[in-house]
Design a protein around this motif. Structure first.
Motif, PDB file in Angstrom:
ATOM      1  N   LEU A  22       3.422   5.174   7.880  1.00 43.79           N
ATOM      2  CA  LEU A  22       2.360   4.186   8.121  1.00 43.79           C
ATOM      3  C   LEU A  22       2.887   2.776   7.878  1.00 43.79           C
ATOM      4  N   TRP A  23       3.647   2.630   6.792  1.00 40.77           N
ATOM      5  CA  TRP A  23       4.224   1.328   6.445  1.00 40.77           C
ATOM      6  C   TRP A  23       5.169   0.855   7.549  1.00 40.77           C
ATOM      7  N   PHE A  24       6.009   1.766   8.053  1.00 40.36           N
ATOM      8  CA  PHE A  24       6.947   1.408   9.127  1.00 40.36           C
ATOM      9  C   PHE A  24       6.191   0.923  10.355  1.00 40.36           C
ATOM     10  N   HIS A  25       5.165   1.699  10.770  1.00 35.59           N
ATOM     11  CA  HIS A  25       4.439   1.311  11.983  1.00 35.59           C
ATOM     12  C   HIS A  25       3.674  -0.007  11.787  1.00 35.59           C
ATOM     13  N   PHE A  26       3.203  -0.232  10.553  1.00 28.30           N
ATOM     14  CA  PHE A  26       2.510  -1.488  10.244  1.00 28.30           C
ATOM     15  C   PHE A  26       3.483  -2.666  10.373  1.00 28.30           C
TER      16      PHE A  26
END
Lengths: 62, 161
Positions: A22-26
């Motif tokens: 999730l952090w990567f995609h954010f």
């Protein structure tokens, strides 16, 4: 008891993986937006497939 | 053919679909490139890979860009036209003339892509295979002979090293 400990570790790893993704995609999405603002894409023209070719290929399939 | 023969035969190419897509590629290419008929065509693609690593969590995100690649041996020119897997349309063509580019070579690792540097600012790495099964990502076309011809042309006439 051993099995419950293993399950807990797996659960923790799973949560780390989910949060990491999730952090990567954010961050990736944010970077894309910043890039889009700073370096707007050039207005490239998009050409669609000529109608005759569409019909010809459809006829060939039938 | 026996049961095991069928099991180990692998996926078969639907030549009807492949031929229809080859015709679409030709129509799109000829639509955007002047004297397009002079060029032979293959399908290629680019990969834009972004990697992430947070200790335990690491992975990558890959963006695929589909291309119609045309080449003319007489003028030693490669033309690249961006497209989409269903070949419903295409973008404007980019010309790479052998005499005008900075360098071109066939990559060895991690992929055997055809790399062209038009200038110092950027490059394009074209990946090409004789057939790719995944229609959602790539153009469905069988191109064994064309790929061999393109590879020969690139390595013997276009590459700079």
């Amino acid at each position: 008891m051993v099995w419950s400990d293993i399950a807990k570790i797996i659960l923790v790893l799973l949560v780390i993986v989910i949060i990491g993704n999730l952090w990567f995609h954010f961050v990736d999405g944010l970077l894309e937006k910043i890039k889009g603002v700073l370096f707007p894409p050039k207005n490239s023209v998009w050409h669609t497939l000529p109608e005759e070719t569409k019909q010809e290929t459809e006829e060939t399939k039938q | 053919m026996g049961l095991f023969g069928k099991l180990f035969k692998g996926p078969e190419i639907d030549m009807e679909k492949s031929n229809a897509n080859a015709a679409k590629m030709r129509a799109l290419f000829d639509h955007v490139v002047p004297e397009g008929a002079k060029y032979r065509l293959i399908f290629g693609y680019t990969e834009d890979v972004s990697r992430f690593n947070f200790g335990f969590v690491h992975g990558s995100k890959t963006k695929i860009g589909n291309l119609i690649v045309g080449w003319d041996e007489a003028s030693k020119t490669i033309v690249v036209v961006p497209t989409v897997p269903d070949l419903s349309g295409c973008g404007d063509a980019t010309f790479y003339r052998q005499g005008e580019i900075l360098k071109a070579y066939r990559n060895k690792y991690p992929t055997d892509a055809f790399v062209i540097y038009p200038d110092k600012k950027g490059y394009i790495a074209i990946n090409a295979y004789d057939w790719l099964d995944d229609e959602s990502l790539y153009v469905y076309v069988s191109q064994e002979e064309e790929l061999k011809a393109f590879t020969d042309f690139f390595q013997s006439q276009f590459a700079t090293k």
